[in-house]
Design a protein around this motif. Structure first.
Motif, mmCIF file in Angstrom:
data_model
loop_
_atom_site.group_PDB
_atom_site.id
_atom_site.type_symbol
_atom_site.label_atom_id
_atom_site.label_comp_id
_atom_site.label_asym_id
_atom_site.label_seq_id
_atom_site.Cartn_x
_atom_site.Cartn_y
_atom_site.Cartn_z
ATOM 1 N N UNK A 81 3.466 -13.465 -22.062
ATOM 2 C CA UNK A 81 3.476 -12.370 -21.099
ATOM 3 C C UNK A 81 4.898 -11.999 -20.704
ATOM 4 N N UNK A 82 5.016 -10.886 -19.985
ATOM 5 C CA UNK A 82 6.316 -10.320 -19.656
ATOM 6 C C UNK A 82 6.384 -10.075 -18.155
ATOM 7 N N UNK A 83 7.481 -10.525 -17.556
ATOM 8 C CA UNK A 83 7.660 -10.421 -16.111
ATOM 9 C C UNK A 83 8.747 -9.401 -15.818
ATOM 10 N N UNK A 84 8.390 -8.386 -15.037
ATOM 11 C CA UNK A 84 9.347 -7.355 -14.642
ATOM 12 C C UNK A 84 9.320 -7.226 -13.116
ATOM 13 N N UNK A 85 10.298 -6.554 -12.523
ATOM 14 C CA UNK A 85 10.202 -6.298 -11.085
ATOM 15 C C UNK A 85 8.981 -5.430 -10.782
ATOM 16 N N UNK A 86 8.429 -5.583 -9.589
ATOM 17 C CA UNK A 86 7.363 -4.683 -9.167
ATOM 18 C C UNK A 86 7.839 -3.244 -9.177
ATOM 19 N N UNK A 87 6.925 -2.331 -9.426
ATOM 20 C CA UNK A 87 7.262 -0.910 -9.520
ATOM 21 C C UNK A 87 7.455 -0.307 -8.132
ATOM 22 N N UNK A 88 8.172 0.810 -8.109
ATOM 23 C CA UNK A 88 8.456 1.531 -6.866
ATOM 24 C C UNK A 88 7.953 2.964 -7.006
ATOM 25 N N UNK A 89 7.163 3.405 -6.043
ATOM 26 C CA UNK A 89 6.849 4.834 -5.924
ATOM 27 C C UNK A 89 7.754 5.384 -4.826
ATOM 28 N N UNK A 90 8.701 6.211 -5.212
ATOM 29 C CA UNK A 90 9.727 6.694 -4.293
ATOM 30 C C UNK A 90 9.305 7.922 -3.508
ATOM 31 N N UNK A 91 8.035 8.314 -3.606
ATOM 32 C CA UNK A 91 7.579 9.481 -2.838
ATOM 33 C C UNK A 91 6.065 9.414 -2.652
ATOM 34 N N UNK A 92 5.651 8.853 -1.529
ATOM 35 C CA UNK A 92 4.235 8.879 -1.174
ATOM 36 C C UNK A 92 4.092 9.450 0.233
ATOM 37 N N UNK A 93 2.855 9.707 0.625
ATOM 38 C CA UNK A 93 2.541 10.141 1.988
ATOM 39 C C UNK A 93 1.353 9.334 2.501
ATOM 40 N N UNK A 94 1.432 8.935 3.739
ATOM 41 C CA UNK A 94 0.307 8.305 4.414
ATOM 42 C C UNK A 94 -0.238 9.269 5.460
ATOM 43 N N UNK A 95 -1.449 8.991 5.923
ATOM 44 C CA UNK A 95 -2.135 9.917 6.829
ATOM 45 C C UNK A 95 -1.947 9.565 8.297
ATOM 46 N N UNK A 96 -1.408 8.371 8.547
ATOM 47 C CA UNK A 96 -1.354 7.802 9.900
ATOM 48 C C UNK A 96 -2.742 7.466 10.427
ATOM 49 N N UNK A 97 -3.664 7.184 9.500
ATOM 50 C CA UNK A 97 -4.977 6.650 9.861
ATOM 51 C C UNK A 97 -5.172 5.350 9.118
ATOM 52 N N UNK A 98 -5.432 4.299 9.858
ATOM 53 C CA UNK A 98 -5.461 2.964 9.266
ATOM 54 C C UNK A 98 -6.491 2.849 8.149
ATOM 55 N N UNK A 99 -7.650 3.475 8.313
ATOM 56 C CA UNK A 99 -8.699 3.329 7.306
ATOM 57 C C UNK A 99 -8.312 3.976 5.983
ATOM 58 N N UNK A 100 -7.649 5.122 6.049
ATOM 59 C CA UNK A 100 -7.211 5.806 4.832
ATOM 60 C C UNK A 100 -6.005 5.099 4.229
ATOM 61 N N UNK A 101 -5.038 4.798 5.064
ATOM 62 C CA UNK A 101 -3.781 4.262 4.565
ATOM 63 C C UNK A 101 -3.921 2.857 3.995
ATOM 64 N N UNK A 102 -4.843 2.061 4.527
ATOM 65 C CA UNK A 102 -5.047 0.729 3.969
ATOM 66 C C UNK A 102 -5.607 0.813 2.553
ATOM 67 N N UNK A 103 -6.426 1.833 2.268
ATOM 68 C CA UNK A 103 -6.932 2.034 0.912
ATOM 69 C C UNK A 103 -5.789 2.440 -0.013
ATOM 70 N N UNK A 104 -4.989 3.406 0.418
ATOM 71 C CA UNK A 104 -3.852 3.849 -0.398
ATOM 72 C C UNK A 104 -2.937 2.673 -0.712
#
Length: 452
Positions: A81-104
């Motif tokens: 197997x191959x080990x790399x750094x975890x990926x980065x998403x440099x542009x996301x948006x959250x809703x400021x609602x815990x139920x939605x954002x925890x899923x995202x």
């Protein structure tokens, strides 16, 4: 569009699909043995290595036969197997609602994203839920990536220089990591923001500020432009939704090299977000096809019903007209030329997706964007750099983005070598976030709990 979405979100009932606990690891020792390490410090593979993680940090990396595994450590066999750094998403948006954002957050993590840059909540009152989610993730109480957060965008056309400075001071004191600027921000407000943010060490990122202009934005010290399409909108006045004029005729290819050179000279990072622009075209072409994609099931129901379905999908409703589709395709072609020119000039690039806007599924879209970059001429190593180490430099952080001793233990274990084929980033055998290990079963469980 965002305002109408959020009104629907406010009216929806809350739910909490994820348990408070996640796999432990904060105080434990984990050894990944006999693994091929792609450290992302150079375009190389280090064969038959052992990586020791203690708590949230990588403690040691060495040859498997020469690196002792601490007594009591949990051992993960990395053979083949191959080990790399975890990926980065440099542009996301959250809703400021815990139920939605925890899923995202959970879906991002399940697809190997261990760091995300959140560029302003989607307009809901207050910001406490996003900041609380960041704290909960860091403490190991919620599964998700480490979050770097901007407050709502600065977009006030009447803001004074002093007002801009105050805004930065308020955001900094409240614990935000970045300042996001937007289209209609006044020149004086922009000056105040860039000055005070520079003094406080807060990166300024966002759109091209229209009143300031492209050249002034690049010369201001703004750290990043978060969509490639911004070059079209400000400089050419390009509007893909305009059906009355030949918008594509405005896109003068003679200035492509100029854009690339001045962006490189400014040292400005660019996040192309091609997946988002491509999604506008795809949703306008065949919305039923796009909504039937298997990963769409991981968009929270409230958000899906507010922005993705046919009756609410503004991308499909706006761009289905043939002329508008023509303009979108012309805009995408031009942006691809820009990306290739910027790559040649050495412009630092990032992987960002704008998820979960319509068409961009959290986590899944990161892998699509990596493939986009390779298809446009980047090597797999260069694309991975955009999705890992470049983001750390962008934020001026030295604790993630590579596999090195002392770095945060954000790791992605893959079954195949992504330097051979960038699509191998999808062959996920395990994810480590801040030293907490999620094997394939745990990742599958995260996705199962997140599905609609």
């Amino acid at each position: 569009m965002k305002r109408s979405i959020l009104l629907v979100l406010l009216a929806a009932c809350s739910r909490n699909p994820h348990p408070a606990s996640v796999p432990s690891g904060g105080g434990n020792v984990i050894a990944i043995t006999h693994v091929n390490v792609i450290p992302m410090t150079s375009d190389t593979v280090l064969g038959d290595m052992t990586v020791i993680v203690r708590g949230e940090r990588i403690e040691a990396i060495g040859r498997a036969g020469r690196t002792a595994v601490p007594a009591g450590a949990r051992v993960i066999d990395g053979r083949g197997r191959y080990l790399i750094p975890g990926l980065v998403d440099a542009h996301i948006h959250l809703s400021n609602r815990a139920d939605i954002d925890s899923v995202v957050a959970a879906v991002l993590l399940a697809k190997g994203v261990t760091t995300a840059i959140e560029l302003g909540g989607m307009g809901l009152p207050g910001d406490s839920a996003r900041l609380q989610l960041r704290t909960a993730i860091n403490a190991g109480h919620r599964p998700g990536p480490t979050l770097y957060i901007a407050r709502a965008q600065a977009n006030d056309s009447t803001m004074t220089r002093e007002g801009g400075m105050r805004r930065v001071e308020q955001d900094h004191a409240a614990g935000y990591d970045l300042m996001k600027v937007y289209n209609r921000l006044s020149v004086e407000g922009y000056r105040g923001i860039t000055l005070r943010a520079h003094q406080l060490g807060m990166p300024v990122v966002g759109h091209v500020v229209r009143p300031a202009g492209l050249e002034a934005t690049l010369g201001s010290g703004q750290r990043g432009i978060v969509h490639m399409e911004e070059f079209l909108y400000q400089y050419f006045g390009f509007r893909s939704s305009d059906t009355l004029t030949a918008q594509d005729a405005k896109l003068d290819t003679a200035v492509v090299s100029y854009f690339a050179r001045i962006t490189a000279e400014a040292g400005t990072y660019v996040t192309p977000t091609f997946v988002t622009y491509q999604a506008m075209i795809a949703h306008a072409e065949d919305l039923d096809r796009e909504l039937a994609r298997p990963e769409v099931r991981y968009i929270p129901a409230t958000l899906y019903n507010a922005a993705w379905i046919r009756e609410k999908n503004e991308r499909s409703l706006m761009f289905a007209h043939p002329r508008r589709l023509h303009h979108l395709r012309a805009g995408l072609h031009y942006q691809r030329l820009l990306l290739q020119a910027m790559h040649r000039e050495g412009v630092p690039l990032l992987v960002g997706t704008d998820a979960p806007v319509a068409g961009a599924v959290p986590g899944f879209s990161v892998h699509h964007e990596l493939q986009n970059l390779v298809e446009l001429g980047l090597s797999p190593y260069e694309a991975l750099s955009a999705g890992t180490r470049n983001a750390a430099a962008y934020l001026r952080k030295d604790d993630f983005g590579t596999v090195e001793a002392g770095r945060r233990a954000d790791l992605l274990l893959l079954s195949s070598n992504p330097l051979d084929d960038i699509r191998n980033t999808r062959a996920i055998a395990g994810v480590m976030a801040r030293g907490r290990w999620f094997d394939e079963g745990a990742l599958a469980a995260l996705l199962a709990r997140s599905a609609r």
